[in-house]
Scaffold this motif. Sequence first.
Motif, PDB file in Angstrom:
ATOM      1  N   GLY A  16       0.785  -1.235   0.000  1.00 22.40           N
ATOM      2  CA  GLY A  16       0.000   0.000   0.000  1.00 22.40           C
ATOM      3  C   GLY A  16       0.809   1.272   0.000  1.00 22.40           C
ATOM      4  N   GLN A  17       2.079   1.170   0.290  1.00 21.84           N
ATOM      5  CA  GLN A  17       2.935   2.342   0.323  1.00 21.84           C
ATOM      6  C   GLN A  17       4.220   2.035  -0.412  1.00 21.84           C
ATOM      7  OE1 GLN A  17       3.473   3.033   4.481  1.00 21.84           O
ATOM      8  NE2 GLN A  17       1.525   4.090   4.717  1.00 21.84           N
ATOM      9  N   GLY A  18       4.835   3.089  -0.911  1.00 18.38           N
ATOM     10  CA  GLY A  18       6.119   2.914  -1.581  1.00 18.38           C
ATOM     11  C   GLY A  18       6.249   3.846  -2.769  1.00 18.38           C
ATOM     12  N   LYS A  19       7.415   3.792  -3.363  1.00 17.90           N
ATOM     13  CA  LYS A  19       7.747   4.710  -4.455  1.00 17.90           C
ATOM     14  C   LYS A  19       6.815   4.566  -5.650  1.00 17.90           C
ATOM     15  CE  LYS A  19      11.712   6.681  -6.676  1.00 17.90           C
ATOM     16  NZ  LYS A  19      13.164   6.786  -6.605  1.00 17.90           N
ATOM     17  N   LYS A  20       6.516   3.315  -6.057  1.00 19.41           N
ATOM     18  CA  LYS A  20       5.662   3.148  -7.248  1.00 19.41           C
ATOM     19  C   LYS A  20       4.256   3.691  -7.021  1.00 19.41           C
ATOM     20  CE  LYS A  20       4.486  -1.673  -6.574  1.00 19.41           C
ATOM     21  NZ  LYS A  20       5.344  -1.717  -5.403  1.00 19.41           N
ATOM     22  N   ILE A  21       3.745   3.522  -5.798  1.00 14.82           N
ATOM     23  CA  ILE A  21       2.416   4.052  -5.469  1.00 14.82           C
ATOM     24  C   ILE A  21       2.436   5.578  -5.555  1.00 14.82           C
ATOM     25  CG2 ILE A  21       0.656   4.238  -3.661  1.00 14.82           C
ATOM     26  CD1 ILE A  21       0.855   1.421  -4.883  1.00 14.82           C
ATOM     27  N   ASP A  22       3.464   6.189  -4.979  1.00 14.83           N
ATOM     28  CA  ASP A  22       3.595   7.655  -5.017  1.00 14.83           C
ATOM     29  C   ASP A  22       3.694   8.165  -6.446  1.00 14.83           C
ATOM     30  OD1 ASP A  22       3.582   7.594  -2.244  1.00 14.83           O
ATOM     31  OD2 ASP A  22       5.771   7.779  -2.071  1.00 14.83           O
TER      32      ASP A  22
END
Length: 112
Positions: A16-22
């Motif tokens: 749910g979190q991380g660079k690709k999500i951002d």
Amino acid sequence: MCFGYKDNVLYFHSAGQGKKIDIIKKNNRVCFEFDIDSEVIKADKACEWGMQYKSVVGFGQASFLEDSESKRRALDIIMQQYSGEASTYPETKLKHTVIIKVDIEHMTGKRA
């Protein structure tokens, strides 16, 4: 990343979190690439070595699936990719599950 493919759409299961999500939240235009059946082809001289492979490169638009039913369908497609069967998913887990849907706009393949 675990994925599934059906009807010109890719589905990815993700944290749910991380660079690709951002990055996807800022710009949903994506590129993807897959390689399979890779094997080094040796030769007597270094410059004559090669690779055997199949690859796909594509472009599309990513979105996040929000409702439980869409997530269930996507997870079934992902599970089919790896196990050949669907499963059941508790509602409590679905709430915290992130599924990225990529509508493919263009895709090309190559093999050598």
